[in-house]
Motif scaffolding. Structure first.
Motif, PDB file in Angstrom:
ATOM      1  N   PHE A   1       0.853  -1.135  -0.055  1.00  0.00           N
ATOM      2  CA  PHE A   1       0.047  -0.264   0.061  1.00  0.00           C
ATOM      3  C   PHE A   1       0.864   1.150   0.188  1.00  0.00           C
ATOM      4  CE2 PHE A   1      -2.570  -3.345   1.887  1.00  0.00           C
ATOM      5  CZ  PHE A   1      -3.799  -3.426   0.973  1.00  0.00           C
ATOM      6  N   THR A   2       0.980   2.052  -0.963  1.00  0.00           N
ATOM      7  CA  THR A   2       1.897   3.037  -1.287  1.00  0.00           C
ATOM      8  C   THR A   2       1.322   4.558  -0.668  1.00  0.00           C
ATOM      9  OG1 THR A   2       1.028   3.459  -3.666  1.00  0.00           O
ATOM     10  CG2 THR A   2       2.910   2.017  -3.366  1.00  0.00           C
ATOM     11  N   GLY A   3      -0.305   4.316  -0.677  1.00  0.00           N
ATOM     12  CA  GLY A   3      -0.417   5.737   0.138  1.00  0.00           C
ATOM     13  C   GLY A   3      -1.962   5.789   0.368  1.00  0.00           C
ATOM     14  N   VAL A   4      -2.570   6.503   0.913  1.00  0.00           N
ATOM     15  CA  VAL A   4      -3.924   6.517   1.415  1.00  0.00           C
ATOM     16  C   VAL A   4      -4.320   8.093   1.257  1.00  0.00           C
ATOM     17  CG1 VAL A   4      -6.039   6.291   2.835  1.00  0.00           C
ATOM     18  CG2 VAL A   4      -3.773   4.691   2.607  1.00  0.00           C
ATOM     19  N   LYS A   5      -5.224   8.608   0.645  1.00  0.00           N
ATOM     20  CA  LYS A   5      -5.908   9.762   0.555  1.00  0.00           C
ATOM     21  C   LYS A   5      -7.273   9.787   1.265  1.00  0.00           C
ATOM     22  CE  LYS A   5      -3.044  12.095  -2.845  1.00  0.00           C
ATOM     23  NZ  LYS A   5      -2.670  12.971  -3.747  1.00  0.00           N
ATOM     24  N   VAL A   6      -7.404  10.493   2.072  1.00  0.00           N
ATOM     25  CA  VAL A   6      -8.585  10.558   2.798  1.00  0.00           C
ATOM     26  C   VAL A   6      -9.298  12.187   2.493  1.00  0.00           C
ATOM     27  CG1 VAL A   6      -9.972  10.583   5.242  1.00  0.00           C
ATOM     28  CG2 VAL A   6      -7.886   9.095   4.603  1.00  0.00           C
ATOM     29  N   SER A   7     -10.591  11.990   2.416  1.00  0.00           N
ATOM     30  CA  SER A   7     -11.364  13.282   2.021  1.00  0.00           C
ATOM     31  C   SER A   7     -11.308  13.929   3.140  1.00  0.00           C
ATOM     32  CB  SER A   7     -12.739  12.872   1.578  1.00  0.00           C
ATOM     33  OG  SER A   7     -13.525  12.123   2.427  1.00  0.00           O
ATOM     34  N   PRO A   8     -11.794  15.175   3.048  1.00  0.00           N
ATOM     35  CA  PRO A   8     -11.615  16.187   4.174  1.00  0.00           C
ATOM     36  C   PRO A   8     -12.823  15.911   5.182  1.00  0.00           C
ATOM     37  CG  PRO A   8     -11.481  17.387   2.255  1.00  0.00           C
ATOM     38  CD  PRO A   8     -11.755  16.157   1.769  1.00  0.00           C
ATOM     39  N   ASP A   9     -14.010  15.221   4.739  1.00  0.00           N
ATOM     40  CA  ASP A   9     -14.943  14.902   5.732  1.00  0.00           C
ATOM     41  C   ASP A   9     -14.679  13.541   6.543  1.00  0.00           C
ATOM     42  OD1 ASP A   9     -15.530  13.502   3.736  1.00  0.00           O
ATOM     43  OD2 ASP A   9     -17.515  14.011   3.588  1.00  0.00           O
ATOM     44  N   LEU A  10     -13.511  12.918   6.032  1.00  0.00           N
ATOM     45  CA  LEU A  10     -13.321  11.601   6.536  1.00  0.00           C
ATOM     46  C   LEU A  10     -14.307  10.263   6.150  1.00  0.00           C
ATOM     47  CD1 LEU A  10     -11.920  12.577  10.043  1.00  0.00           C
ATOM     48  CD2 LEU A  10     -10.619  12.328   8.066  1.00  0.00           C
ATOM     49  N   ARG A  11     -14.866  10.673   5.146  1.00  0.00           N
ATOM     50  CA  ARG A  11     -15.842   9.690   4.750  1.00  0.00           C
ATOM     51  C   ARG A  11     -15.391   8.835   3.508  1.00  0.00           C
ATOM     52  NH1 ARG A  11     -20.490   9.155   7.729  1.00  0.00           N
ATOM     53  NH2 ARG A  11     -20.617  11.196   9.139  1.00  0.00           N
ATOM     54  N   GLN A  12     -14.287   9.276   2.674  1.00  0.00           N
ATOM     55  CA  GLN A  12     -13.708   8.406   1.798  1.00  0.00           C
ATOM     56  C   GLN A  12     -12.460   8.264   1.855  1.00  0.00           C
ATOM     57  OE1 GLN A  12     -15.939   7.380  -0.932  1.00  0.00           O
ATOM     58  NE2 GLN A  12     -17.569   7.919   0.332  1.00  0.00           N
ATOM     59  N   ALA A  13     -11.666   7.262   1.427  1.00  0.00           N
ATOM     60  CA  ALA A  13     -10.481   7.097   1.486  1.00  0.00           C
ATOM     61  C   ALA A  13     -10.025   6.278  -0.008  1.00  0.00           C
ATOM     62  CB  ALA A  13      -9.925   6.202   2.703  1.00  0.00           C
ATOM     63  N   VAL A  14      -9.144   6.736  -0.527  1.00  0.00           N
ATOM     64  CA  VAL A  14      -8.497   6.287  -1.846  1.00  0.00           C
ATOM     65  C   VAL A  14      -7.188   5.692  -1.550  1.00  0.00           C
ATOM     66  CG1 VAL A  14      -7.580   6.541  -3.973  1.00  0.00           C
ATOM     67  CG2 VAL A  14      -9.654   7.927  -3.256  1.00  0.00           C
ATOM     68  N   VAL A  15      -7.304   4.321  -1.473  1.00  0.00           N
ATOM     69  CA  VAL A  15      -5.938   3.637  -1.127  1.00  0.00           C
ATOM     70  C   VAL A  15      -5.100   3.051  -2.450  1.00  0.00           C
ATOM     71  CG1 VAL A  15      -5.173   1.538  -0.109  1.00  0.00           C
ATOM     72  CG2 VAL A  15      -7.094   2.400   0.944  1.00  0.00           C
ATOM     73  N   TYR A  16      -3.975   3.642  -2.360  1.00  0.00           N
ATOM     74  CA  TYR A  16      -3.230   3.250  -3.631  1.00  0.00           C
ATOM     75  C   TYR A  16      -2.093   1.934  -3.262  1.00  0.00           C
ATOM     76  CZ  TYR A  16      -4.660   7.690  -5.252  1.00  0.00           C
ATOM     77  OH  TYR A  16      -5.239   8.946  -5.456  1.00  0.00           O
ATOM     78  N   TRP A  17      -2.227   1.179  -4.181  1.00  0.00           N
ATOM     79  CA  TRP A  17      -1.593  -0.242  -3.840  1.00  0.00           C
ATOM     80  C   TRP A  17      -0.760  -0.475  -5.168  1.00  0.00           C
ATOM     81  CZ3 TRP A  17      -2.600  -4.547  -6.986  1.00  0.00           C
ATOM     82  CH2 TRP A  17      -3.687  -4.548  -7.667  1.00  0.00           C
ATOM     83  N   SER A  18       0.420  -1.299  -4.993  1.00  0.00           N
ATOM     84  CA  SER A  18       1.159  -1.972  -6.073  1.00  0.00           C
ATOM     85  C   SER A  18       1.404  -3.264  -5.704  1.00  0.00           C
ATOM     86  CB  SER A  18       2.382  -0.879  -6.218  1.00  0.00           C
ATOM     87  OG  SER A  18       3.225  -0.809  -5.263  1.00  0.00           O
ATOM     88  N   MET A  19       2.035  -3.813  -6.912  1.00  0.00           N
ATOM     89  CA  MET A  19       2.639  -5.329  -6.928  1.00  0.00           C
ATOM     90  C   MET A  19       3.829  -5.274  -7.876  1.00  0.00           C
ATOM     91  SD  MET A  19      -0.467  -7.837  -6.904  1.00  0.00           S
ATOM     92  CE  MET A  19       0.550  -9.333  -7.044  1.00  0.00           C
ATOM     93  N   PHE A  20       4.919  -5.522  -7.203  1.00  0.00           N
ATOM     94  CA  PHE A  20       6.069  -5.484  -8.010  1.00  0.00           C
ATOM     95  C   PHE A  20       6.159  -6.782  -9.075  1.00  0.00           C
ATOM     96  CE2 PHE A  20      10.645  -6.130  -8.947  1.00  0.00           C
ATOM     97  CZ  PHE A  20      11.034  -4.709  -9.667  1.00  0.00           C
ATOM     98  N   GLY A  21       6.467  -6.551 -10.261  1.00  0.00           N
ATOM     99  CA  GLY A  21       6.621  -7.655 -11.085  1.00  0.00           C
ATOM    100  C   GLY A  21       5.360  -8.389 -11.545  1.00  0.00           C
ATOM    101  N   ALA A  22       4.126  -7.845 -11.322  1.00  0.00           N
ATOM    102  CA  ALA A  22       3.248  -8.529 -11.286  1.00  0.00           C
ATOM    103  C   ALA A  22       2.421  -8.117 -12.909  1.00  0.00           C
ATOM    104  CB  ALA A  22       1.917  -7.876 -10.718  1.00  0.00           C
ATOM    105  N   ASP A  23       1.772  -9.065 -13.643  1.00  0.00           N
ATOM    106  CA  ASP A  23       1.325  -8.730 -15.019  1.00  0.00           C
ATOM    107  C   ASP A  23      -0.042  -8.391 -14.825  1.00  0.00           C
ATOM    108  OD1 ASP A  23      -0.015 -11.125 -14.499  1.00  0.00           O
ATOM    109  OD2 ASP A  23       0.797 -12.318 -16.110  1.00  0.00           O
ATOM    110  N   GLU A  24      -0.698  -8.079 -16.126  1.00  0.00           N
ATOM    111  CA  GLU A  24      -2.260  -7.458 -15.973  1.00  0.00           C
ATOM    112  C   GLU A  24      -2.989  -8.442 -15.349  1.00  0.00           C
ATOM    113  OE1 GLU A  24      -4.583  -4.287 -16.901  1.00  0.00           O
ATOM    114  OE2 GLU A  24      -2.567  -4.385 -17.386  1.00  0.00           O
ATOM    115  N   ALA A  25      -2.875  -9.719 -15.537  1.00  0.00           N
ATOM    116  CA  ALA A  25      -3.944 -10.659 -15.168  1.00  0.00           C
ATOM    117  C   ALA A  25      -3.671 -10.799 -13.527  1.00  0.00           C
ATOM    118  CB  ALA A  25      -3.759 -11.970 -15.641  1.00  0.00           C
ATOM    119  N   GLN A  26      -2.737 -10.897 -13.176  1.00  0.00           N
ATOM    120  CA  GLN A  26      -2.373 -10.821 -11.591  1.00  0.00           C
ATOM    121  C   GLN A  26      -2.973  -9.617 -10.938  1.00  0.00           C
ATOM    122  OE1 GLN A  26       1.771 -11.439 -11.679  1.00  0.00           O
ATOM    123  NE2 GLN A  26       1.821 -13.448 -10.793  1.00  0.00           N
TER     124      GLN A  26
END
Length: 135
Positions: A35-60
């Motif tokens: 999990f590379t980052g999390v951005k939370v809305s100012p009202d704390l109701r929504q969170a966008v969680v950024y994630w990654s996988m090293f060396g993964a292909d599109e299907a994975q």
């Protein structure tokens, strides 16, 4: 000072998600995720969680995205119990392509360096001025 609360909550959510990953998920679709980052809305109701996988292909990546979406309820419960928030933000997972872009740039730089080294070694071949013909 209230303006940095979403950032602090995002950091806490990211840390808790990291702990959940180390414990492991029951869903086999969720592999080794960062999990590379999390951005939370100012009202704390929504969170966008950024994630990654090293060396993964599109299907994975697609399989992991489906697994993360399916495990959202579990993760919200775990975050809620660990962080004691009045309201746990809705989690939305977005694949972070920064690692893939960085890996691609690294590969291109290595390729250029290898081509440069090959070109330089060809220039230093025998018969080049400065060799045995100079008197």
């Amino acid at each position: 000072m209230a303006h940095d609360r979403p950032q602090r909550v995002g950091q806490l959510i990211q840390e808790e998600l990291g702990r959940l990953v180390t414990k492991g998920f029951k869903d086999p679709r969720i592999g080794f995720v960062t999990f590379t980052g999390v951005k939370v809305s100012p009202d704390l109701r929504q969170a966008v969680v950024y994630w990654s996988m090293f060396g993964a292909d599109e299907a994975q990546r697609n399989e992991t995205a489906a697994g993360l979406k399916a495990a959202t309820g579990f993760m919200k419960r775990e975050i809620g119990s660990a962080l004691s928030l009045r309201y746990v933000p809705d989690l939305r997972f977005v694949y972070d392509e920064a690692i893939d872009r960085g890996d691609r740039i690294d590969r291109l730089l290595r390729q250029v360096k290898e081509e440069e080294a090959a070109r330089t070694s060809d220039d230093e071949a025998p018969g080049v001025p400065g060799g045995e013909n100079e008197s």
